[in-house]
Structure formats: structure tokens, C-alpha cells
Write a protein that holds these residues in place. Structure first.
Motif, short mmCIF file in Angstrom:
data_model
loop_
_atom_site.label_atom_id
_atom_site.label_comp_id
_atom_site.label_asym_id
_atom_site.label_seq_id
_atom_site.Cartn_x
_atom_site.Cartn_y
_atom_site.Cartn_z
N UNK A 240 68.14 56.88 25.09
CA UNK A 240 67.48 55.67 24.60
C UNK A 240 66.06 55.99 24.14
N UNK A 241 65.36 56.77 24.96
CA UNK A 241 63.99 57.12 24.59
C UNK A 241 63.92 57.88 23.28
N UNK A 242 64.85 58.82 23.11
CA UNK A 242 64.86 59.58 21.86
C UNK A 242 65.20 58.68 20.69
N UNK A 243 66.15 57.78 20.90
CA UNK A 243 66.52 56.86 19.82
C UNK A 243 65.35 56.00 19.39
N UNK A 244 64.60 55.49 20.37
CA UNK A 244 63.45 54.66 20.02
C UNK A 244 62.39 55.47 19.30
N UNK A 245 62.17 56.69 19.76
CA UNK A 245 61.18 57.54 19.11
C UNK A 245 61.59 57.83 17.67
N UNK A 246 62.87 58.07 17.48
CA UNK A 246 63.35 58.35 16.13
C UNK A 246 63.19 57.13 15.22
N UNK A 247 63.50 55.94 15.75
CA UNK A 247 63.31 54.71 14.95
C UNK A 247 61.86 54.58 14.52
N UNK A 248 60.96 54.84 15.48
CA UNK A 248 59.54 54.70 15.16
C UNK A 248 59.14 55.67 14.05
N UNK A 249 59.57 56.92 14.20
CA UNK A 249 59.18 57.93 13.21
C UNK A 249 59.73 57.57 11.82
N UNK A 250 60.97 57.12 11.78
CA UNK A 250 61.55 56.78 10.48
C UNK A 250 60.85 55.60 9.84
N UNK A 251 60.46 54.62 10.66
CA UNK A 251 59.79 53.46 10.10
C UNK A 251 58.44 53.84 9.51
N UNK A 252 57.71 54.68 10.23
CA UNK A 252 56.40 55.09 9.72
C UNK A 252 56.57 55.88 8.44
N UNK A 253 57.60 56.71 8.40
CA UNK A 253 57.86 57.48 7.19
C UNK A 253 58.09 56.57 6.00
N UNK A 254 58.89 55.52 6.20
CA UNK A 254 59.14 54.59 5.09
C UNK A 254 57.88 53.82 4.72
N UNK A 255 57.06 53.52 5.73
CA UNK A 255 55.81 52.81 5.48
C UNK A 255 54.89 53.63 4.57
N UNK A 256 54.88 54.95 4.79
CA UNK A 256 54.00 55.80 3.98
C UNK A 256 54.50 55.98 2.56
N UNK A 257 55.81 55.84 2.37
CA UNK A 257 56.36 56.33 1.11
C UNK A 257 56.84 55.25 0.16
N UNK A 258 56.30 54.07 0.23
CA UNK A 258 56.85 52.96 -0.56
C UNK A 258 56.89 53.23 -2.07
N UNK A 259 55.79 53.61 -2.72
CA UNK A 259 55.89 53.77 -4.18
C UNK A 259 56.77 54.95 -4.57
#
Lengths: 147, 454
Positions: free
Chosen positions: B192-211
């Protein structure tokens, strides 16, 4: 977007920049903070649009020129007998992609810096606006409860 | 008035005529006719539009012109319209309408001025326009309001839930491969902890890369790109996944796992994501990001980073290269235009060589596993066919360097990893067996069953 709407509207991707334009809603009692946020978003949108439209256009143009020059070098015409546009295969295009990437490298570095700064600033302002609105809502509720 | 089509001699290139009509269907407002002249295969064709006959005429024209001039109903609003005439590829016709200007693609400045005229004319006109013509564009405009019932789907896409599931499965494999008795709660907490960490990392990645995401075909339907969620909400979601995830790992499992998880998030969001646009070294950093989750699983079980963890990490590290290099081979155009520095674009030879090298490394690493007492010797033997197969595809990719070999390699890598991990798990050396060195393994499945008893 309809005139009575109270939210922002986002449209389909722009043809040149592939970015989706946003029409921002200006509330009548917009605070200074909210105005700063909206202006920051508008400015970022305009700047992104400028960059990508220019960049994609340059890509298309240079790609056409590359294909044309390569075809010429091979002795072929741009359009063959059936009227179809002749294209180069992926391996030949690879030289172009590599070239284009290295030519625009510095431009991208500069754009990245700008984009990250803008993105952080906009998100931070959004956070501030959200906080102010939440506090205002809480204060109003407290006042209602007291009354 | 007849909506006649007139052919003119091919002298004039583009022109615009606007005049009033005496008998109009709309009483107070003069109907404005717009005539746009085109060069279409050396013939000049005039189109007339009545506001009320717009659609009918358009379809009629289309049939006559055999797709040469399709009216382009772009719903681009005023800020962007000045760039329209730069696109020389298609020729189409434009309607005037205050709400949704349809833009002409044709020649330069004259049409630009005319468009401005059209726009101002359109704005002064009263908007008595049939709804039918604009509804298609209008439908494409979406309100930027968050709907709660859409939220789970949006968050799933934001956190790249499928990729997260794969990451969690590698973590569970790492946990299961550790030579300690199996503990269910620890296992669940680590996953569960790894899953949550992975979700967080992926969301930040998408946040950075919008354009950048909007400009690439593979990623242009992401939630932030489509405006389904605001950046603030994406960051809040990432924080609300990442902080509990890391806390869960640190407090519920052990600090080492938590530290690895936090380091992995940092590596992915702050190193890999910016590096993607700066240097080809991003692929190696990304491979480390992929290698850490099984190590986290191992440390969650044992509490220490020993050779077994490093081996598992090494296997995943090596796997990343054929997987990613094969994927990136087909995306070279998008990467080049988007400004991503990837080996497939800048150093194609290196790209293929590295992929092949790491396919072969997988064979070697599989052979090391029994040496470290992680698995029995059946593992390298059973896994040899699949490792040889992926190496063969890697070799084909290296030699042929075309789209079909890259696709084959990529799709192979998708099933190769789960299968390899599964075989590894079934060949795992039993804990009891390790303690009692005299016993011979009775069967890989039996040994696996023994470990499961708490």
C-alpha cells in the motif's frame, strides 16, 4: 461558453500549438489576489501558445524542407505519379529529428525554466486563493452560527 | 437569391466580398454575404453563404468539390486566430459568425486583413444564427468544473494507476523473494505504501509536464492536459498520497523502506522528469527508479539491503532498457518535436546497443540468483528460454532497427517481466531449507508453500 457560467471553460486543442485554450471567468467581485492569479494564467497561456505555435510551425516547415531536399538528392519528385506525397522512411527522418532536437536544445532549456517558474507561481497563487476563500467561508459560517 | 456557384478565371487569388441583400429572411438585420475565392486546382470557386442556408450549402458544396475544400469548423477563439493563415496545407472556406469564427487557410496578408474585417463585421452583426452550425464546436468546449463522480476516474488517470499496479507487483515480488517467513500485515503495508508513493510521483510528473504532454500523441489525453482537474488539486492529491504513503512505509514497515520510497519519489520527480529534457542520462536514472520498488519490497521484509535486494533491483534495472528503448523507437518524431532528449533520437546506435546489452545481462543476472541463495538452480534453467527469446528480439532490434522489431521487443518485454518474476518466485529457495542445509529441495512449489506458513 454561455454567459451565465461562473467557471472557466476549456476548449479543444489549438491547431498550431496543440494546447487547449481557456476562457477565464471574471467574477464581479474579484479580489486583487484572484486577479493576479487570473492574469498569471492568461499570461502563461499566451506565452505557451506563442512558443508552441512557433515551434510546431518551424518543425513542420523544416521537415518539409528536409524531405524536399532529400528527395531531390535522390532524384525523386515531391509527388509521385498517383499524386501522393512522397515520404521518407523513419530511418531517413531520424537524421532530421536528431538535428532538429539539437538545434532547439537551448530554446527548450530556456522554455523549461520559464514554464517551471510559471507553473509553480500559478499553483502557489491558486493555493493562496483557495485558502483565502476557505477562510472567508469559515468566517461567514461562524457569523451565521453566532447569529 | 440563388446560392449559385460561379467559376472565375484563375487570375484573382483570394478576395473577399461583403454586400447586403435586399430581401432577407431576417427582417431587421441585413444578411451579409461572404464570398471567398479560392485557388483549388487552378480553378477559382466562389462560395456563398446564407446564414440560414449555411449547412445545407456546405454539404452541397462538399459533394461537388470532392473534398477539396471542406469548411473547417475550428472552434479557436480570437487570441489564436491570427496564426490561421500560416497553415498552407488545406484549403477551406470560412463562415462568419460572432460565436465561432471558422478560419480560412489560404494566402497571407490580404486574407488576414479580410479576416479582421470579417471579425469586426461579425461582431457588429446581431447574432441571429442557426444553432446547428456551431453546436459541434460548442460541444468541444468543456466547463472547467470538477464533478465528484468523475473524480475517481480522473485521479486514476492522473496517478497512472496501471503503472502503479505494476510497480506494486514488483514490490510484492521483492517482498516474497526475501528469505524470511512471510508476514501478511507487513506485506500489505509495504504494498500500500509503495502504491501511494507511486501515485504521488506520477501525479507530480504529470503536473510538471502539461504543455509537453499536450504536444505528444501518446499523452495528450491526460487529465491535466484536458483541464479536467486543476494543477492545485493535482499537487494536493500527490501530497495526500505521498505523505501518508511514506509515513506508512517509515512507521508501519521500517525506516529504510520509507527512505527508499522518499528517495524514489525525489528521483522520479526532481531528477528524471527535468532530465528528460536536458540529457539522455534520464534513461539510466529512470531505470534506477524502476529498480528501487523490488528493493523496497525486500527491505520491507528483511529490514536490510543485502545482495538479494541488489540482484532483484539489478534485474529490474536491466529490464527497463529493452522496454523503454523499444518504446521510444516509435516515438522519435514526437520526442524530437517535444524537445525530449532520448537516446532513440540523438544516439540511435547507442539506444539499440544498450537494449541488447541489457537483454543479455538479464541472462547473466538470472544465473547469479542461485549463487546468492535466492533461488534454486532451476531458476536460470527455466528462465533461459524467455531470456533467450528477449535477447533474440533485442538482437533483431539491434540489427534491423525498424518499427516492427521495436514493437516486438516492447510487447515481449511486457510479458517477459511478469513471467520472469513468477518463475523466480516458484524457484525460490525455501527458508526452512536454508536453515537445514542437508535437505534436498523436494519441489519448487512445495518449498514455496512452506514459506507461506507464518
Amino acid at each position: 461558453p454561455p454567459a451565465h457560467s461562473h467557471s472557466d471553460w476549456i476548449g479543444p486543442p489549438d491547431k498550431h500549438s496543440n494546447l487547449r485554450p481557456v476562457i477565464f471567468y471574471v467574477p464581479p467581485e474579484e479580489s486583487a489576489l484572484e486577479r493576479r492569479l487570473r492574469e498569471a494564467r492568461q499570461e502563461a497561456q499566451a506565452s505557451n501558445q506563442r512558443f508552441w505555435a512557433w515551434h510546431n510551425r518551424a518543425f513542420r516547415q523544416e521537415k518539409e524542407e528536409f524531405i524536399y531536399s532529400r528527395l531531390k538528392a535522390k532524384g525523386l519528385e515531391v509527388r509521385d505519379e498517383s499524386g501522393q506525397k512522397a515520404t521518407l522512411n523513419a530511418e531517413e527522418m531520424a537524421d532530421f529529428y536528431k538535428d532538429f532536437l539539437s538545434k532547439n536544445f537551448k530554446k527548450h532549456l530556456q522554455y523549461n525554466r520559464d514554464w517551471y517558474k510559471r507553473n509553480f507561481r500559478i499553483t502557489f497563487l491558486m493555493g493562496q486563493v483557495a485558502l483565502v476563500r476557505a477562510l472567508r467561508w469559515l468566517r461567514r459560517r461562524k457569523k451565521n452560527v453566532e447569529q | 437569391m440563388s446560392a449559385a456557384r460561379r467559376c472565375r478565371p484563375p487570375r484573382a487569388l483570394t478576395g473577399l466580398f461583403v454586400w447586403r441583400l435586399r430581401n432577407t429572411s431576417v427582417p431587421q438585420i441585413p444578411c451579409r454575404f461572404v464570398h471567398l475565392y479560392h485557388m483549388a486546382n487552378k480553378r477559382l470557386i466562389t462560395f456563398q453563404y446564407f446564414n440560414f442556408l449555411k449547412r445545407m450549402y456546405v454539404t452541397q458544396c462538399n459533394k461537388d468539390l470532392s473534398q477539396q475544400a471542406k469548411p473547417k469548423t475550428d472552434s479557436i477563439v480570437s487570441p489564436f486566430h491570427e496564426l490561421q493563415q500560416l497553415d498552407q496545407e488545406k484549403k477551406s472556406v470560412h463562415n462568419i459568425s460572432p460565436v465561432s469564427p471558422v478560419h480560412q487557410l489560404g494566402s497571407e496578408t490580404s486574407s488576414r486583413n479580410e479576416l479582421r474585417e470579417m471579425k469586426s463585421a461579425a461582431e457588429t452583426e446581431d447574432s441571429v444564427i442557426p444553432v446547428g452550425a456551431e453546436s459541434k464546436e460548442d460541444r468541444q468546449w468543456k466547463e472547467m468544473k470538477l464533478r465528484l463522480d468523475d473524480l475517481p476516474g480522473i485521479l486514476a488517470r492522473l496517478s497512472k494507476i496501471k503503472l502503479t499496479a505494476l510497480v506494486v507487483s514488483t514490490t510484492s515480488t521483492g517482498f516474497a523473494m526475501a528469505p524470511v517467513p512471510f508476514e501478511l500485515t507487513c506485506f500489505l503495508l509495504a504494498s500500500l505504501g509503495t502504491g501511494l508513493a507511486s501515485c504521488a510521483a506520477n501525479s507530480i510528473n504529470q503536473f510538471f509536464e502539461v504543455p509537453f504532454d499536450s504536444n505528444m500523441n501518446r499523452t495528450k489525453n491526460r487529465p491535466l492536459v484536458r483541464g479536467q482537474i486543476s494543477p492545485l488539486l493535482a499537487v494536493c492529491f500527490a501530497a495526500s498520497c505521498g505523505i501518508p504513503g511514506i509515513a506508512l512505509l517509515t512507521l508501519g514497515v521500517n525506516p529504510l523502506t520509507g527512505a527508499l520510497g522518499a528517495f524514489n519519489i525525489f528521483l522520479y520527480t526532481c531528477c528524471y522528469t527535468p532530465l528528460k529534457r536536458m540529457s539522455i542520462a534520464n534513461t539510466w536514472v529512470g531505470a534506477v527508479v524502476g529498480a528501487i520498488p523490488p528493493m523496497m519490497g525486500w527491505t520491507a521484509a528483511t529490514g536490510s539491503l543485502d545482495a538479494g535486494a541488489l540482484l532483484l533491483g539489478g534485474i529490474l534495472y536491466s529490464w527497463q532498457f529493452p522496454h523503454f528503448n523499444a518504446l521510444s523507437w516509435g516515438l522519435r518524431e514526437d520526442y524530437s518535436r517535444g524537445g525530449y532528449c532520448m537516446m532513440s533520437v540523438t544516439h540511435p546506435e547507442l539506444c539499440r546497443r544498450v537494449a541488447l546489452r541489457h537483454c543479455l545481462a538479464l541472462i547473466g543476472l538470472s544465473a547469479v540468483a542461485p549463487v546468492l541463495d535466492i533461488t534454486t538452480w532451476t531458476f536460470p534453467i527455466v528462465s533461459l528460454p524467455i531470456n533467450l527469446y528477449i535477447s533474440y528480439l533485442g538482437f533483431r532490434f539491434y540489427r534491423d532497427a525498424n518499427r516492427s522489431s521495436s514493437r516486438k521487443l516492447f510487447f515481449c518485454s511486457l510479458w517477459h517481466l511478469p513471467m520472469l518474476l513468477l518463475v523466480m518466485f516458484t524457484c525460490k529457495k525455501s527458508v526452512l531449507e536454508n536453515e537445514d542445509k542437508g535437505d534436498l529441495p523436494r519441489g519448487s512449489h512445495e518449498t514455496a508453500m512452506e514459506i507461506r506458513l507464518p
